[in-house]
Write an enzyme that holds these catalytic residues in place. Sequence first.
Site, PDB file in Angstrom:
ATOM      1  N   LYS A   1       0.830  -1.219   0.000  1.00 14.91           N
ATOM      2  CA  LYS A   1       0.000   0.000   0.000  1.00 14.91           C
ATOM      3  C   LYS A   1       0.863   1.267   0.000  1.00 14.91           C
ATOM      4  O   LYS A   1       0.569   2.206  -0.716  1.00 14.91           O
ATOM      5  CB  LYS A   1      -0.850   0.070   1.279  1.00 14.91           C
ATOM      6  CG  LYS A   1      -1.992  -0.889   1.343  1.00 14.91           C
ATOM      7  CD  LYS A   1      -3.003  -0.470   2.414  1.00 14.91           C
ATOM      8  CE  LYS A   1      -2.430  -0.309   3.807  1.00 14.91           C
ATOM      9  NZ  LYS A   1      -2.092  -1.530   4.498  1.00 14.91           N
TER      10      LYS A   1
ATOM     11  N   ARG B   1      11.141  -1.598  12.154  1.00 12.02           N
ATOM     12  CA  ARG B   1      10.124  -1.115  13.088  1.00 12.02           C
ATOM     13  C   ARG B   1       9.732  -2.205  14.075  1.00 12.02           C
ATOM     14  O   ARG B   1       9.721  -3.377  13.743  1.00 12.02           O
ATOM     15  CB  ARG B   1       8.876  -0.677  12.311  1.00 12.02           C
ATOM     16  CG  ARG B   1       8.954   0.745  11.847  1.00 12.02           C
ATOM     17  CD  ARG B   1       7.882   1.130  10.865  1.00 12.02           C
ATOM     18  NE  ARG B   1       6.630   0.423  11.002  1.00 12.02           N
ATOM     19  CZ  ARG B   1       5.726   0.361  10.027  1.00 12.02           C
ATOM     20  NH1 ARG B   1       5.949   0.949   8.878  1.00 12.02           N
ATOM     21  NH2 ARG B   1       4.608  -0.289  10.203  1.00 12.02           N
TER      22      ARG B   1
ATOM     23  N   ARG C   1      11.778  -6.014   5.541  1.00 15.56           N
ATOM     24  CA  ARG C   1      11.525  -4.596   5.362  1.00 15.56           C
ATOM     25  C   ARG C   1      12.330  -3.732   6.347  1.00 15.56           C
ATOM     26  O   ARG C   1      12.479  -4.084   7.504  1.00 15.56           O
ATOM     27  CB  ARG C   1      10.037  -4.385   5.619  1.00 15.56           C
ATOM     28  CG  ARG C   1       9.536  -3.076   5.189  1.00 15.56           C
ATOM     29  CD  ARG C   1       8.068  -3.066   5.384  1.00 15.56           C
ATOM     30  NE  ARG C   1       7.384  -3.247   4.117  1.00 15.56           N
ATOM     31  CZ  ARG C   1       6.116  -2.911   3.929  1.00 15.56           C
ATOM     32  NH1 ARG C   1       5.402  -2.452   4.915  1.00 15.56           N
ATOM     33  NH2 ARG C   1       5.562  -3.064   2.756  1.00 15.56           N
TER      34      ARG C   1
ATOM     35  N   ARG D   1      -0.830  -8.255  13.647  1.00 15.45           N
ATOM     36  CA  ARG D   1      -1.356  -7.258  12.707  1.00 15.45           C
ATOM     37  C   ARG D   1      -2.151  -7.944  11.595  1.00 15.45           C
ATOM     38  O   ARG D   1      -3.179  -7.443  11.158  1.00 15.45           O
ATOM     39  CB  ARG D   1      -0.210  -6.439  12.102  1.00 15.45           C
ATOM     40  CG  ARG D   1       0.368  -5.435  13.087  1.00 15.45           C
ATOM     41  CD  ARG D   1       1.654  -4.850  12.571  1.00 15.45           C
ATOM     42  NE  ARG D   1       1.486  -3.943  11.455  1.00 15.45           N
ATOM     43  CZ  ARG D   1       2.450  -3.647  10.590  1.00 15.45           C
ATOM     44  NH1 ARG D   1       3.645  -4.200  10.708  1.00 15.45           N
ATOM     45  NH2 ARG D   1       2.232  -2.808   9.607  1.00 15.45           N
TER      46      ARG D   1
ATOM     47  N   ARG E   1      -9.775   1.589   8.420  1.00 16.86           N
ATOM     48  CA  ARG E   1      -9.491   0.207   8.767  1.00 16.86           C
ATOM     49  C   ARG E   1     -10.674  -0.434   9.472  1.00 16.86           C
ATOM     50  O   ARG E   1     -10.619  -1.615   9.812  1.00 16.86           O
ATOM     51  CB  ARG E   1      -8.275   0.135   9.662  1.00 16.86           C
ATOM     52  CG  ARG E   1      -6.943  -0.028   8.882  1.00 16.86           C
ATOM     53  CD  ARG E   1      -5.903  -0.211   9.919  1.00 16.86           C
ATOM     54  NE  ARG E   1      -4.655  -0.766   9.590  1.00 16.86           N
ATOM     55  CZ  ARG E   1      -3.558  -0.090   9.268  1.00 16.86           C
ATOM     56  NH1 ARG E   1      -3.616   1.188   9.028  1.00 16.86           N
ATOM     57  NH2 ARG E   1      -2.410  -0.704   9.151  1.00 16.86           N
TER      58      ARG E   1
HETATM   59  P1  AMP Z   1       0.562   0.966   9.258  1.00 15.27           P
HETATM   60  O1  AMP Z   1       1.893   1.572   9.055  1.00 15.27           O
HETATM   61  O2  AMP Z   1      -0.498   1.527   8.338  1.00 15.27           O
HETATM   62  O3  AMP Z   1       0.571  -0.540   9.237  1.00 15.27           O
HETATM   63  O4  AMP Z   1       0.079   1.393  10.733  1.00 15.27           O
HETATM   64  C1  AMP Z   1       0.850   1.099  11.865  1.00 15.27           C
HETATM   65  C2  AMP Z   1      -0.030   1.040  13.101  1.00 15.27           C
HETATM   66  O5  AMP Z   1      -0.693   2.316  13.286  1.00 15.27           O
HETATM   67  C3  AMP Z   1      -1.171   0.035  13.036  1.00 15.27           C
HETATM   68  O6  AMP Z   1      -0.738  -1.274  13.405  1.00 15.27           O
HETATM   69  C4  AMP Z   1      -2.139   0.633  14.040  1.00 15.27           C
HETATM   70  O7  AMP Z   1      -1.711   0.409  15.380  1.00 15.27           O
HETATM   71  C5  AMP Z   1      -2.000   2.115  13.775  1.00 15.27           C
HETATM   72  N1  AMP Z   1      -2.963   2.567  12.729  1.00 15.27           N
HETATM   73  C6  AMP Z   1      -2.664   3.058  11.499  1.00 15.27           C
HETATM   74  N2  AMP Z   1      -3.779   3.375  10.829  1.00 15.27           N
HETATM   75  C7  AMP Z   1      -4.818   3.079  11.651  1.00 15.27           C
HETATM   76  C8  AMP Z   1      -6.229   3.167  11.522  1.00 15.27           C
HETATM   77  N3  AMP Z   1      -6.810   3.625  10.400  1.00 15.27           N
HETATM   78  N4  AMP Z   1      -6.987   2.781  12.575  1.00 15.27           N
HETATM   79  C9  AMP Z   1      -6.425   2.323  13.717  1.00 15.27           C
HETATM   80  N5  AMP Z   1      -5.097   2.190  13.896  1.00 15.27           N
HETATM   81  C10 AMP Z   1      -4.290   2.568  12.868  1.00 15.27           C
END
Ligand code: AMP
Length: 219
Positions: free
Chosen positions: A13, A160, A127, A171, A88
Amino acid sequence: MFIVLLGAPGSGKGTVGEIIAKDLKLAHISTGDLFRENLKNKTELGKKAQEYMDNGELVPDEITIGMLSDRLKSDDVINGAVLDGFPRTKAQAISLDEMLNKIDAKVDMALNIDVPFDEIVERIANRRSCMGCNEIYNIVFNPPKIEGICDKCGAQLYQREDQKPEVVQNRLEVYSRTAEELIEYYKKANTLITKKAGDKVGKTSYDVAREVEELVNNK
Ligand code: AMP
């Protein structure tokens, strides 16, 4: 134009979002990046989000929706945005429709990037992210020119916390629990486009981005 990117963590993404946002002159809004900025700057919001993020859980809707709503008010959103990692949950999707409605806009496309889970687990393990500019590398397929250093800004790369195997598993489970209702939501709204990607179908994030741009330009 507003494009929503669905797809599991590690489905590409971020890469697809970055390319299409740049080419279509849209803002690229990643809620994950916004949260990480807040963590880095030790803001109140960052403190509230930290525990959820460290465990690979979703940050509660009221925090996330508020943060996105503020971000949508920035000047760079004038032509629209590519939303990477938001919504999400169905509640977030409904709020997004309401927010966009207020500015006479809508979600024009929901792009679901479908990559098999076994490929995703491997990708995330390989990654690395840049501490400075958040650029993402894959140490096997897309390594930096100098090991551990970002090509773009020269800052150090790191893995990370939430890219470590135990958290990745969680996740992906969280994603599986919530993905279906979002896919249904956008199917009903007639905006859903699904693109299979990954090694097995021989399609990279760059291919997906090109196909999406063609679709948008031919509309
Ligand atoms: P990502 O980099 O998009 O995978 O986001 C990293 C973390 O941020 C996720 O595992 C969630 O803890 C939090 N997060 C990001 N976007 C959202 C969202 N739309 N709703 C809830 N938590 C989010």
